[in-house]
Design a protein around this motif. Structure first.
Motif, short mmCIF file in Angstrom:
data_model
loop_
_atom_site.label_atom_id
_atom_site.label_comp_id
_atom_site.label_asym_id
_atom_site.label_seq_id
_atom_site.Cartn_x
_atom_site.Cartn_y
_atom_site.Cartn_z
N PHE A 16 0.76 -1.27 0.22
CA PHE A 16 0.24 0.01 -0.03
C PHE A 16 0.97 1.25 -0.17
N VAL A 17 2.45 1.29 0.11
CA VAL A 17 2.89 1.96 -0.07
C VAL A 17 3.22 3.30 -1.26
N LEU A 18 3.31 2.01 -1.94
CA LEU A 18 3.18 2.76 -3.35
C LEU A 18 2.02 3.85 -4.31
N PRO A 19 0.98 3.30 -3.51
CA PRO A 19 -0.27 4.05 -4.76
C PRO A 19 -0.39 5.18 -3.62
N MET A 20 -0.23 5.20 -1.66
CA MET A 20 -0.25 6.29 -1.44
C MET A 20 0.66 6.87 -1.52
N LEU A 21 2.26 7.20 -2.52
CA LEU A 21 3.05 7.68 -3.07
C LEU A 21 2.97 8.11 -3.92
N VAL A 22 1.66 7.84 -4.57
CA VAL A 22 1.62 8.33 -6.23
C VAL A 22 0.91 8.61 -5.95
N SER A 23 -0.63 8.72 -5.25
CA SER A 23 -1.31 9.89 -5.08
C SER A 23 -0.90 10.52 -4.21
N CYS A 50 2.43 12.61 -5.19
CA CYS A 50 2.50 12.68 -6.20
C CYS A 50 1.95 13.29 -7.13
N VAL A 51 0.73 12.79 -7.82
CA VAL A 51 -1.17 13.33 -8.84
C VAL A 51 -1.44 14.89 -7.93
N ASN A 52 -1.87 14.41 -6.77
CA ASN A 52 -2.71 15.21 -6.15
C ASN A 52 -2.18 16.83 -6.32
N TYR A 53 -0.58 16.79 -5.65
CA TYR A 53 0.38 17.46 -5.89
C TYR A 53 0.98 18.17 -7.17
N LEU A 54 1.09 17.80 -7.99
CA LEU A 54 1.24 17.67 -9.35
C LEU A 54 0.31 18.82 -10.22
N TYR A 55 -0.92 18.45 -10.50
CA TYR A 55 -1.86 18.69 -10.52
C TYR A 55 -1.98 20.30 -10.37
N PHE A 56 -2.87 19.96 -8.57
CA PHE A 56 -2.69 21.98 -8.87
C PHE A 56 -1.83 22.33 -8.39
N LEU A 57 -0.21 21.92 -8.31
CA LEU A 57 1.02 23.01 -8.71
C LEU A 57 0.67 23.12 -10.71
N LEU A 58 0.10 22.36 -11.56
CA LEU A 58 -0.50 22.47 -12.96
C LEU A 58 -1.21 23.23 -12.73
N CYS A 59 -2.15 23.22 -12.62
CA CYS A 59 -3.50 24.45 -12.78
C CYS A 59 -3.45 25.45 -12.09
N GLY A 60 -2.28 25.71 -10.94
CA GLY A 60 -1.94 27.00 -10.79
C GLY A 60 -0.96 27.46 -11.87
N ILE A 61 0.05 26.84 -12.76
CA ILE A 61 0.51 27.69 -13.56
C ILE A 61 -0.26 28.03 -14.93
N LEU A 89 -4.40 -3.10 -7.84
CA LEU A 89 -3.25 -2.01 -7.08
C LEU A 89 -1.92 -2.44 -8.18
N ILE A 90 -1.89 -3.39 -8.49
CA ILE A 90 -0.73 -2.74 -9.80
C ILE A 90 -0.87 -1.95 -10.98
N TRP A 91 -2.46 -2.69 -11.57
CA TRP A 91 -3.01 -1.33 -12.82
C TRP A 91 -2.44 0.16 -11.71
N THR A 92 -3.66 0.17 -10.76
CA THR A 92 -3.92 1.48 -10.19
C THR A 92 -1.86 2.10 -9.89
N CYS A 127 1.60 6.66 -11.65
CA CYS A 127 2.95 6.67 -12.71
C CYS A 127 3.15 7.34 -13.92
N LEU A 128 2.12 6.62 -14.30
CA LEU A 128 2.21 7.50 -16.09
C LEU A 128 1.38 8.67 -15.67
N LEU A 129 0.31 9.14 -15.16
CA LEU A 129 -0.35 10.18 -14.92
C LEU A 129 0.93 11.21 -14.82
N THR A 130 1.44 10.71 -13.13
CA THR A 130 2.79 11.73 -12.90
C THR A 130 3.41 12.04 -13.76
#
Length: 270
Positions: free
Chosen positions: A173-180, A182-193, A243-246, A251-254
């Motif tokens: 469950f560690v990797l899905p949490m880390l990926v989530s 990254c996705v959340n933070y980078l998404y809002f960062l991209l929207c911000g710029i 979990l693997i597909w998630t 990672c692709l979305l990140t």
């Protein structure tokens, strides 16, 4: 040619400057979010002293809710951290800084994914620990309770493995949490710029719109998420595949979000 893209000395200089600018521009928000636990404590003490005539700190459940809300607010606020880049005057000045687009992008990613979350967790945990030591009515430290919660989950997984011959562990469950994260933070960062005004609002509306479109498309295509599972071992296989597909999609979305941020920096003009 390599020095035009990345120079260690130049990057260190710019990274220090970027950190200083981040603190200067967002100091007030950082204090409010990082010290939300202290603010909630003061409000709780004042409320109990005024209406109940007792010195009593807020309960554990309320403190946990405040921590979760603070963590969510921090993610949303990433739409504002570099939002000044869309401003004609400030954005133009930023473009003139003697650093390559890659160095500016790398500094932005490090600060967004590492510096800000770590600083928030350390500040929140430190304040929480000090209040727990200073006030007997405060109760357990959130970190200690969270550690106990994780320990209980791990013990439950061990019992499940022994009873049903499964191989669960917390590591999956560690990797899905880390990926989530990254996705959340980078998404809002991209929207911000990208968005010039109402950055957080547009970011939320975009997610909401994507969710509606995806749900409607899934319903139209007749996509069925239900799976018939006969035993626990089969459930483990299904969940691990999910979990693997998630992880793969995450990672692709990140990578796509990070690439979008770099493209936006590279093509930013005023």
């Amino acid at each position: 040619m390599k020095k035009e893209v990345f120079s260690g000395q130049r990057f260190r200089t710019y990274f220090k400057y970027d950190l200083a600018q981040m603190w200067r521009n967002h100091m007030k928000a950082a204090i409010v979010i990082g010290l939300a636990g202290l603010i909630y404590y003061i409000i709780g003490i004042a409320f109990n002293a005024t209406f109940n005539h007792v010195w009593q700190a807020p309960g554990f459940r309320g403190r946990m809710i405040v921590f979760i809300l603070s963590a969510v607010a921090l993610q949303l606020y990433q739409a504002r951290t570099y939002g000044y880049l869309t401003d004609r005057r400030k954005g133009a000045a930023w473009l003139m800084i003697p650093a390559s687009a890659f160095e500016k992008w790398l500094s932005m990613i490090i600060i967004t994914l590492l510096v800000i979350p770590v600083a928030f967790l350390c500040t929140y945990a430190a304040v929480d620990g000090i209040l727990s030591l200073a006030d007997p009515t405060y109760g357990k430290v959130l970190l200690t309770s969270s550690t106990q919660f994780v320990k209980n989950i791990n013990e439950a997984l061990i019992e499940t493995n022994a009873e049903y011959n499964t191989t669960w562990n917390l590591g999956v469950f560690v990797l899905p949490m880390l990926v989530s994260h990254c996705v959340n933070y980078l998404y809002f960062l991209l929207c911000g710029i990208c968005f010039k005004r109402n950055k957080i609002l547009w970011a939320i509306l975009l997610v909401f719109g994507i969710s509606i479109v995806w749900s409607s498309l899934a319903a139209f295509l007749g996509i069925n998420y239900s799976i018939e599972i006969e035993d626990v071992e089969e459930a483990e296989v299904v969940i691990r595949q999910a979990l693997i597909w998630t992880n793969i999609l995450g990672c692709l979305l990140t990578a796509a979000l990070a690439g979008g941020i770099f493209y936006r920096i590279k093509t930013l003009k005023h």
